[in-house]
Design a protein around this motif. Structure first.
Motif, PDB file in Angstrom:
ATOM      1  N   PRO A  13      -0.006   5.051  -7.188  1.00 15.29           N
ATOM      2  CA  PRO A  13      -0.119   4.812  -8.615  1.00 15.29           C
ATOM      3  C   PRO A  13       0.537   5.926  -9.416  1.00 15.29           C
ATOM      4  O   PRO A  13       0.708   7.042  -8.927  1.00 15.29           O
ATOM      5  N   HIS A  22     -10.619   3.831  -8.152  1.00 15.92           N
ATOM      6  CA  HIS A  22      -9.206   3.516  -8.044  1.00 15.92           C
ATOM      7  C   HIS A  22      -8.822   3.215  -6.599  1.00 15.92           C
ATOM      8  O   HIS A  22      -8.128   2.256  -6.296  1.00 15.92           O
ATOM      9  N   LEU A  25     -10.085  -0.075  -5.545  1.00 18.15           N
ATOM     10  CA  LEU A  25      -9.327  -1.153  -6.153  1.00 18.15           C
ATOM     11  C   LEU A  25      -7.995  -1.348  -5.435  1.00 18.15           C
ATOM     12  O   LEU A  25      -7.605  -2.465  -5.102  1.00 18.15           O
ATOM     13  N   GLU A  26      -7.313  -0.234  -5.169  1.00 16.02           N
ATOM     14  CA  GLU A  26      -6.004  -0.323  -4.518  1.00 16.02           C
ATOM     15  C   GLU A  26      -6.110  -0.906  -3.114  1.00 16.02           C
ATOM     16  O   GLU A  26      -5.295  -1.704  -2.696  1.00 16.02           O
ATOM     17  N   ARG A  28      -8.527  -2.786  -1.799  1.00 15.42           N
ATOM     18  CA  ARG A  28      -9.696  -3.655  -1.776  1.00 15.42           C
ATOM     19  C   ARG A  28      -9.700  -4.628  -0.617  1.00 15.42           C
ATOM     20  O   ARG A  28     -10.747  -4.861  -0.011  1.00 15.42           O
ATOM     21  N   GLY A 285      -3.450  -9.096  -2.997  1.00 13.14           N
ATOM     22  CA  GLY A 285      -3.034  -8.308  -4.153  1.00 13.14           C
ATOM     23  C   GLY A 285      -1.742  -8.738  -4.797  1.00 13.14           C
ATOM     24  O   GLY A 285      -1.264  -8.068  -5.705  1.00 13.14           O
ATOM     25  N   ASN A 337      -7.309  -8.424  -9.202  1.00 14.03           N
ATOM     26  CA  ASN A 337      -5.872  -8.334  -9.480  1.00 14.03           C
ATOM     27  C   ASN A 337      -5.626  -8.120 -10.958  1.00 14.03           C
ATOM     28  O   ASN A 337      -4.822  -7.284 -11.355  1.00 14.03           O
ATOM     29  N   GLN A 340      -6.457  -4.674 -11.943  1.00 16.16           N
ATOM     30  CA  GLN A 340      -5.460  -3.706 -11.497  1.00 16.16           C
ATOM     31  C   GLN A 340      -4.192  -3.771 -12.345  1.00 16.16           C
ATOM     32  O   GLN A 340      -3.740  -2.764 -12.883  1.00 16.16           O
ATOM     33  N   TYR A 341      -3.624  -4.967 -12.504  1.00 14.10           N
ATOM     34  CA  TYR A 341      -2.351  -5.060 -13.208  1.00 14.10           C
ATOM     35  C   TYR A 341      -2.546  -4.939 -14.706  1.00 14.10           C
ATOM     36  O   TYR A 341      -1.729  -4.359 -15.392  1.00 14.10           O
ATOM     37  N   ARG A 344      -2.932  -1.322 -15.451  1.00 12.50           N
ATOM     38  CA  ARG A 344      -1.653  -0.641 -15.324  1.00 12.50           C
ATOM     39  C   ARG A 344      -0.821  -0.859 -16.573  1.00 12.50           C
ATOM     40  O   ARG A 344      -0.196   0.048 -17.095  1.00 12.50           O
TER      41      ARG A 344
END
Lengths: 349, 509
Positions: A13, A22, A25-26, A28, A285, A337, A340-341, A344
């Motif tokens: 990230p 984090h 989440l990455e 998962r 993901g 998802n 996460q996105y 970001r």
């Protein structure tokens, strides 16, 4: 600095924070898999055995093969609903070829060798994929509709070919020189089922293609922003057709593995498998909008689904509940998802 | 122009309004007032922040800081419907109509007239007819919006704003698609509204046209308010001077290098309208550019600049004419083949057409030159790294490195990534469609300096702009486009006024 490897850029990230949320989440899909294995091992003594893992893995192989093709299509920003039917039709065609092709004009019955059956079946899968690709790239039919149409057509042809019946006993006969079809589904190499090895090989090849080849870069670029890719000289239409062809070939291979595992080919094999494949890709993901996703994530996604549903069978949960669980896992994955996105985007905007 | 010269009471005021999108500062503390029953016009070039300011006043976006004062009381508009309920409505620059619905339904979208049994279509239709009569436009309320031509769609948009009976009406470029008679009608409607006490905020690129109708002029530049005056104290020259700025140095045409042979020649190129309306957006255009030469194409919105450049680059099909690169015909070739031969385009909208947001800075930079770092079947990481590093150095991109996310860069640096991506292919001819759009002045001058440098080493540079100040920078020649044709061609010693006159900008309809 990682430039070529999509996997590492995905995993690294922009903000280098080591907070647990984090990390969870990455990774998962990976953690979900560990949790599933831990929970079922606790609930059933039969779950955590090598033999069970190999059996479960050979179940996963079918979905996994479909999911590889589906990942390529989804990375491109499309969707391929036809893979389940393609699997069914290819299985039936393989069965038909194994049973011998009667040529009335010559008055002979042709028994093609197994390698020829495999090549012809894969070619059929590629052809179905090419139909999808041309419809979508050149005739501008939306991917959802084009592949939905092909889903029905392929299933219809499979039923027509067999009159709704199943080709049984596909092991071939030694005197005809066409034995060995069950090798794919039954045999083991170094104790590992061949189907699993096929999956692993394809996954590795596909991973290298995505991270190392120009085609992989084209695919990520045209999925991320097709207009920008087009203006940068990426042959976006060719990329699009290619991903559907590859998806069709993956479905054909899955069809071969499945009918070999069953030594029979039924026209309804693979019904709704396309949804499982999409679920595996999403749990892994990948973004349905295209441009984001990795083969590693997709494989984890396939194993999460496979290990979860087999685990539920082993501990004796009703199959109706299995459906409910699978659905919940998919929704949860998409939810994560978007966190996460979405997160970001908010950070970078 | 209205006869009332005394200043009416202030109904709406913006106090220190600032808005940032990430690292991009669209507005940097703007103050301005709207008076009852009068027209206030905002002047400014593209990217000056006019549209952002209007979106804030109408509740479409929220300011980063500052406040809006309505009738002497601070307000926060949480949404555009909230602003509409407070009496503020907006006619957007981009049409915000649903093309699949008819005129009546578009006008009453979101605030349908309800009876106990459902929507009162008859009443809606009656009101729509009344609005159309007021605007002197013969449009049936049941026509689908997609069947109307652009000017008529604009009328529908205006009718929708009028139907709300707002006290404050914001018009963002309302006349860009209207014919001369339609503009006259609109101005009559504006005068009627003024006499009814409605305040109007007006934005237009047609400066003289705006001067006809306005009472107050506010000039924005790079997110700052640079000047304010009443109509009676100002003229066209005052506006242009304040819009463009005094110390606006974007460089001079590069000299001291040999101008080479013709690198790009366009002959009788026609590009048909994408919507199939049957006319040509680029109409029989011919031009040629030599190696080492910098050519600027100036024109208003809709003059056909983008279509010309996209057609030359292979994005849009031409209906007739030919494009030659160093004497070789490239007309039938794909975008990729043209890039291979050295003809590249930096598109106008970098978010939509230039960048892949899901990829890193480095992957974006190397996207157009993948062929240069493929070794056998695979990409070579070190060869790619060399290309990326060189691009970052040569184009002066401020980034943590090639692995950084595209979204972490400022607008100017993002633009440099798009330019760097195309320069990495070592082109002979580079086309840039509004390369300065939405980037700050420092980045602008850097981009122009870079292009001038490349021209010195033999690159043919063609850039388009809608900001007249940018014509008089590095360009050896300035070509003015109007309605798909070349309306004038100048050398670099021309004045801004002449360029604007040739584009039709300062000429009233």
């Amino acid at each position: 600095m990682s430039v070529t490897n999509a996997k590492t850029s995905q995993a690294a990230p922009a903000k280098r924070s080591f907070d647990l949320g984090h990390l969870l989440l990455e990774g998962r899909a990976f953690f979900a898999l560990i949790v599933i294995i831990a929970v079922f091992s606790f609930l059933s003594p039969y779950y955590f055995t090598l033999n069970n893992f190999l059996i479960m893995a050979s179940h996963v192989a079918i979905f996994g093969l479909l999911a590889i093709g589906m990942l390529l299509v989804i990375l491109n920003g499309g969707i391929d609903l036809s893979v389940g039917s393609t699997l069914g039709l290819c299985g039936v065609v393989a069965g038909y070829l194994m049973k011998g092709v009667t040529l009335n004009y010559f008055g002979v019955i042709l028994y093609p060798p197994v390698w020829a059956v495999v090549v012809l079946t894969c070619a059929l899968g590629a052809l179905i994929g090419a139909v999808n690709g041309v419809l979508i790239a050149y005739l501008r039919v939306p991917a959802f509709v084009a592949t939905l149409g092909v889903l029905y057509c392929a299933r219809g042809f499979a039923l027509l070919m067999t009159n709704g019946l199943t080709f049984n006993n596909l092991s071939g006969r030694p005197e005809l020189g066409n034995t060995g079809f069950d090798w794919l589904g039954f045999n083991r190499l170094f104790g590992v089922p061949i189907g699993v090895l096929v999956l692993a090989t394809l996954a590795i090849l596909c991973g290298i293609m995505l991270s190392k080849s120009a085609f992989g870069r084209w695919l990520y670029a045209s999925g991320g922003n097709e207009r920008a890719a087009d203006l940068s000289g990426v042959p976006v239409k060719r990329v699009k057709i290619t991903v559907y062809v590859l998806s069709g070939i993956c479905a054909a291979i899955a069809g071969l593995v499945l009918s070999s595992q069953l030594t029979s080919a039924g026209p309804t094999a693979g019904t709704t498998y396309e949804l499982t494949a999409i679920a595996a890709v999403v749990i892994g993901g990948a973004a349905l909008t295209g441009g984001r996703g990795t083969i590693r994530g997709t494989m984890l996604g396939a194993f999460v689904i496979g290990f979860l549903s087999d685990g539920l069978v082993i501990i004796g949960v009703s199959s109706y509940w299995q459906t409910v669980f699978t659905g919940a896992v998919i929704v949860l994955a998409v939810l994560l998802n978007s966190i996460q996105y979405g997160g970001r985007r908010a950070k970078s905007a | 122009m209205s006869a009332t010269d005394q200043i009416g009471e202030v109904v709406l005021a913006a106090r220190n309004i600032a808005k940032s999108y990430g690292n991009v500062h669209a507005l940097k503390g703007v103050n301005f007032e709207v008076h009852r029953g009068q027209v206030t016009t905002l002047f400014g070039e593209n990217g000056a922040g006019k549209s952002t300011l209007m979106k804030i006043l109408s509740g479409v976006v929220q300011p980063t800081s500052g406040e809006i004062i309505l009738d002497g009381k601070p307000v926060v508009f949480s949404s555009s419907s909230h602003a509409r309920d407070s009496g503020i409505s907006i006619i957007h620059q981009e049409l915000s109509l649903a093309p699949n619905m008819n005129v009546r339904d578009n006008i009453f979208m979101g605030r349908e007239i309800m009876t106990s049994t459902g929507v009162d279509f008859a009443e809606e239709e009656r009101q729509t007819r009344a609005l159309m009569a007021e605007l002197e436009e013969d449009i049936d309320p049941l026509t689908l919006v997609e069947d109307l031509r652009l000017g008529q769609q604009q009328i529908v948009e205006i009718a929708r704003a009028l139907s709300v009976n707002s006290r404050i009406l914001i018009m963002d470029e309302p006349t860009s698609a209207l014919s001369a008679t339609e503009v006259e009608v609109l101005f009559k409607v504006i005068r009627d509204l003024k006499s009814k006490g409605v305040s109007i905020v007006y934005i237009s690129h047609h400066l003289e046209e705006a001067l006809q109708i306005t009472n107050h002029a506010v000039v924005l530049r790079d997110g700052n308010m640079t000047a304010y005056a009443e109509r009676k104290d100002i003229d066209l020259e005052w506006i242009v001077r304040n819009m463009v700025g005094e110390n606006f140095d974007l460089g001079t045409p590069p000299t001291g290098h040999a101008i080479g042979d013709v690198a790009l020649s366009v002959e009788n190129l026609c590009v048909p309208d994408a919507a199939g309306a049957g006319y040509n957006v680029v109409d029989n255009m011919s031009l040629s550019v030599r190696a080492g030469e910098v050519v600027c194409i100036y024109g208003l919105m809709g003059a056909g600049r983008t279509e010309l450049l996209e057609c030359v680059a292979g994005r849009l099909p031409a209906s007739s004419g030919r494009v030659r690169l160093k004497g070789q015909e490239v007309s039938g070739l794909s975008i990729a083949e043209r890039i291979d031969r050295g003809l590249v385009l930096v598109p106008e909208d970098r978010q939509r057409d230039g960048l892949v947001q899901t990829m890193s800075v480095g992957q974006n930079l190397s996207l157009a030159s993948i062929g240069n770092f493929v070794r056998g079947l695979f990409t070579s990481r070190s060869a790619e790294q060399a290309i990326v590093d060189e691009a970052i150095r040569k184009v002066h991109i401020k980034t943590d490195g090639g692995a950084a996310a595209i979204g972490s860069l400022s607008g100017g640096n993002q633009q440099k990534v798009v330019i760097g991506k195309m320069l990495a292919t070592n082109p002979e001819v580079i086309l840039l469609d509004e390369p300065s759009r939405g980037i700050d002045i420092g980045a602008k001058s850097e981009v122009f300096k870079l292009l001038a440098e490349r021209a010195r080493s033999g690159l043919a540079v063609i850039y388009s702009t809608s900001e007249v100040g940018e014509c008089l920078s590095i360009a050896h020649r300035i070509i003015v486009m109007r309605r798909g044709r070349i309306s004038a061609e100048f050398t670099s010693d021309v004045t801004k006024e002449k360029i604007m006159a040739a584009s039709g900008e300062s000429v009233a309809h």
